[in-house]
Design a protein around this motif. Sequence first.
Motif, PDB file in Angstrom:
ATOM      1  N   ALA A   7       0.828  -1.211   0.000  1.00 11.23           N
ATOM      2  CA  ALA A   7       0.000   0.000   0.000  1.00 11.23           C
ATOM      3  C   ALA A   7       0.863   1.263   0.000  1.00 11.23           C
ATOM      4  O   ALA A   7       0.487   2.273  -0.609  1.00 11.23           O
ATOM      5  CB  ALA A   7      -0.932  -0.002   1.214  1.00 11.23           C
ATOM      6  N   MET A   8       2.019   1.196   0.651  1.00  6.27           N
ATOM      7  CA  MET A   8       2.899   2.366   0.686  1.00  6.27           C
ATOM      8  C   MET A   8       3.710   2.526  -0.598  1.00  6.27           C
ATOM      9  O   MET A   8       3.925   3.638  -1.065  1.00  6.27           O
ATOM     10  CB  MET A   8       3.842   2.277   1.884  1.00  6.27           C
ATOM     11  CG  MET A   8       3.163   2.522   3.204  1.00  6.27           C
ATOM     12  SD  MET A   8       4.326   2.442   4.568  1.00  6.27           S
ATOM     13  CE  MET A   8       4.268   0.698   4.949  1.00  6.27           C
ATOM     14  N   LEU A   9       4.183   1.408  -1.154  1.00 10.00           N
ATOM     15  CA  LEU A   9       5.094   1.491  -2.299  1.00 10.00           C
ATOM     16  C   LEU A   9       4.396   1.548  -3.652  1.00 10.00           C
ATOM     17  O   LEU A   9       4.920   2.166  -4.583  1.00 10.00           O
ATOM     18  CB  LEU A   9       6.058   0.299  -2.287  1.00 10.00           C
ATOM     19  CG  LEU A   9       7.084   0.288  -1.163  1.00 10.00           C
ATOM     20  CD1 LEU A   9       7.938  -0.965  -1.246  1.00 10.00           C
ATOM     21  CD2 LEU A   9       7.943   1.533  -1.189  1.00 10.00           C
ATOM     22  N   LEU A  10       3.247   0.923  -3.772  1.00 15.68           N
ATOM     23  CA  LEU A  10       2.583   0.828  -5.069  1.00 15.68           C
ATOM     24  C   LEU A  10       2.320   2.191  -5.719  1.00 15.68           C
ATOM     25  O   LEU A  10       2.703   2.399  -6.877  1.00 15.68           O
ATOM     26  CB  LEU A  10       1.287   0.020  -4.936  1.00 15.68           C
ATOM     27  CG  LEU A  10       0.644  -0.445  -6.222  1.00 15.68           C
ATOM     28  CD1 LEU A  10       1.571  -1.363  -6.992  1.00 15.68           C
ATOM     29  CD2 LEU A  10      -0.651  -1.169  -5.900  1.00 15.68           C
ATOM     30  N   VAL A  24       3.677   4.395 -14.796  1.00 21.13           N
ATOM     31  CA  VAL A  24       3.000   3.178 -15.245  1.00 21.13           C
ATOM     32  C   VAL A  24       1.686   3.032 -14.491  1.00 21.13           C
ATOM     33  O   VAL A  24       1.432   3.726 -13.500  1.00 21.13           O
ATOM     34  CB  VAL A  24       3.883   1.917 -15.037  1.00 21.13           C
ATOM     35  CG1 VAL A  24       5.174   2.014 -15.850  1.00 21.13           C
ATOM     36  CG2 VAL A  24       4.193   1.681 -13.563  1.00 21.13           C
ATOM     37  N   SER A  25       0.867   2.101 -14.946  1.00 20.40           N
ATOM     38  CA  SER A  25      -0.414   1.865 -14.280  1.00 20.40           C
ATOM     39  C   SER A  25      -0.192   1.170 -12.936  1.00 20.40           C
ATOM     40  O   SER A  25       0.878   0.597 -12.685  1.00 20.40           O
ATOM     41  CB  SER A  25      -1.311   0.983 -15.149  1.00 20.40           C
ATOM     42  OG  SER A  25      -0.810  -0.346 -15.179  1.00 20.40           O
ATOM     43  N   LEU A  26      -1.213   1.217 -12.084  1.00 16.32           N
ATOM     44  CA  LEU A  26      -1.136   0.517 -10.798  1.00 16.32           C
ATOM     45  C   LEU A  26      -0.989  -0.984 -11.009  1.00 16.32           C
ATOM     46  O   LEU A  26      -0.302  -1.656 -10.234  1.00 16.32           O
ATOM     47  CB  LEU A  26      -2.365   0.829  -9.944  1.00 16.32           C
ATOM     48  CG  LEU A  26      -2.412   2.242  -9.367  1.00 16.32           C
ATOM     49  CD1 LEU A  26      -3.738   2.481  -8.652  1.00 16.32           C
ATOM     50  CD2 LEU A  26      -1.249   2.486  -8.410  1.00 16.32           C
ATOM     51  N   VAL A  27      -1.604  -1.516 -12.067  1.00 24.73           N
ATOM     52  CA  VAL A  27      -1.481  -2.949 -12.366  1.00 24.73           C
ATOM     53  C   VAL A  27      -0.029  -3.286 -12.711  1.00 24.73           C
ATOM     54  O   VAL A  27       0.528  -4.272 -12.204  1.00 24.73           O
ATOM     55  CB  VAL A  27      -2.440  -3.374 -13.500  1.00 24.73           C
ATOM     56  CG1 VAL A  27      -2.166  -4.799 -13.947  1.00 24.73           C
ATOM     57  CG2 VAL A  27      -3.887  -3.212 -13.056  1.00 24.73           C
ATOM     58  N   GLN A  28       0.592  -2.469 -13.558  1.00 28.92           N
ATOM     59  CA  GLN A  28       1.996  -2.707 -13.908  1.00 28.92           C
ATOM     60  C   GLN A  28       2.890  -2.584 -12.672  1.00 28.92           C
ATOM     61  O   GLN A  28       3.791  -3.402 -12.467  1.00 28.92           O
ATOM     62  CB  GLN A  28       2.459  -1.726 -14.981  1.00 28.92           C
ATOM     63  CG  GLN A  28       1.871  -2.000 -16.349  1.00 28.92           C
ATOM     64  CD  GLN A  28       2.213  -0.873 -17.318  1.00 28.92           C
ATOM     65  OE1 GLN A  28       1.873   0.278 -17.081  1.00 28.92           O
ATOM     66  NE2 GLN A  28       2.884  -1.232 -18.399  1.00 28.92           N
ATOM     67  N   ALA A  29       2.636  -1.587 -11.861  1.00 29.51           N
ATOM     68  CA  ALA A  29       3.420  -1.405 -10.635  1.00 29.51           C
ATOM     69  C   ALA A  29       3.212  -2.579  -9.687  1.00 29.51           C
ATOM     70  O   ALA A  29       4.166  -3.046  -9.047  1.00 29.51           O
ATOM     71  CB  ALA A  29       3.039  -0.092  -9.955  1.00 29.51           C
ATOM     72  N   PHE A  30       1.987  -3.073  -9.608  1.00 31.02           N
ATOM     73  CA  PHE A  30       1.676  -4.224  -8.755  1.00 31.02           C
ATOM     74  C   PHE A  30       2.460  -5.450  -9.229  1.00 31.02           C
ATOM     75  O   PHE A  30       3.049  -6.164  -8.410  1.00 31.02           O
ATOM     76  CB  PHE A  30       0.174  -4.511  -8.771  1.00 31.02           C
ATOM     77  CG  PHE A  30      -0.211  -5.734  -7.997  1.00 31.02           C
ATOM     78  CD1 PHE A  30      -0.279  -5.702  -6.613  1.00 31.02           C
ATOM     79  CD2 PHE A  30      -0.507  -6.925  -8.650  1.00 31.02           C
ATOM     80  CE1 PHE A  30      -0.632  -6.837  -5.889  1.00 31.02           C
ATOM     81  CE2 PHE A  30      -0.860  -8.058  -7.942  1.00 31.02           C
ATOM     82  CZ  PHE A  30      -0.914  -8.016  -6.558  1.00 31.02           C
ATOM     83  N   MET A  87       5.241  -5.541 -10.935  1.00 33.74           N
ATOM     84  CA  MET A  87       6.655  -5.324 -10.631  1.00 33.74           C
ATOM     85  C   MET A  87       6.929  -5.577  -9.153  1.00 33.74           C
ATOM     86  O   MET A  87       7.897  -6.251  -8.793  1.00 33.74           O
ATOM     87  CB  MET A  87       7.065  -3.892 -10.983  1.00 33.74           C
ATOM     88  CG  MET A  87       7.142  -3.611 -12.450  1.00 33.74           C
ATOM     89  SD  MET A  87       7.581  -1.898 -12.773  1.00 33.74           S
ATOM     90  CE  MET A  87       9.284  -1.893 -12.250  1.00 33.74           C
ATOM     91  N   ASP A  88       6.065  -5.049  -8.308  1.00 31.78           N
ATOM     92  CA  ASP A  88       6.245  -5.210  -6.876  1.00 31.78           C
ATOM     93  C   ASP A  88       6.151  -6.675  -6.473  1.00 31.78           C
ATOM     94  O   ASP A  88       6.943  -7.148  -5.656  1.00 31.78           O
ATOM     95  CB  ASP A  88       5.226  -4.363  -6.106  1.00 31.78           C
ATOM     96  CG  ASP A  88       5.556  -4.317  -4.630  1.00 31.78           C
ATOM     97  OD1 ASP A  88       6.570  -3.673  -4.283  1.00 31.78           O
ATOM     98  OD2 ASP A  88       4.820  -4.936  -3.836  1.00 31.78           O
ATOM     99  N   MET A  89       5.203  -7.400  -7.048  1.00 29.94           N
ATOM    100  CA  MET A  89       5.052  -8.821  -6.709  1.00 29.94           C
ATOM    101  C   MET A  89       6.285  -9.616  -7.128  1.00 29.94           C
ATOM    102  O   MET A  89       6.710 -10.526  -6.414  1.00 29.94           O
ATOM    103  CB  MET A  89       3.803  -9.413  -7.363  1.00 29.94           C
ATOM    104  CG  MET A  89       2.495  -8.983  -6.713  1.00 29.94           C
ATOM    105  SD  MET A  89       2.343  -9.529  -4.996  1.00 29.94           S
ATOM    106  CE  MET A  89       2.768  -8.058  -4.087  1.00 29.94           C
TER     107      MET A  89
END
Length: 144
Positions: free
Chosen positions: A90-93, A102-108, A110-112
Amino acid sequence: MRSFPDRVRHALMFEIVGLAIVIPAGSYLFGLPAAHMGVIGIVGATVATLWNFVFNLGFDHALLRLQGHTRKSVAVRVAHAVLFEIGLLAMLLPMIAWYLGVSLVQAFLMDMSMVVFYVVYAFVFNIAYDRVFPVRSNQPAFAG
């Protein structure tokens, strides 16, 4: 038990080696400049370290209030790990999505991928660290 200086060495080595892997690998895998991965890696490591301190303190206080003790069953440890990662996400996304444009989906995604890397990395790093720097049986907990 490990000494305080040993714990500091462990934490610093963990982050430095992790970043030395994540920055070039992430740059290659995600097609990003190394400088961008460096910012994401360093900010992510800093936020994770601070969040780790705050979250663990709050989690233990909550356990003490709810259970009367801070012992953690397997189920509580699983909840602890999942809640920690959700909070960190929640903090990094939003920061990752904004910084990279990038979109939140792309960031998600990458984060995963970074979460998966760090789970495996932590397992391997800690085994290696224990072999290179074994705990002496007479080592005091907070020796200076």
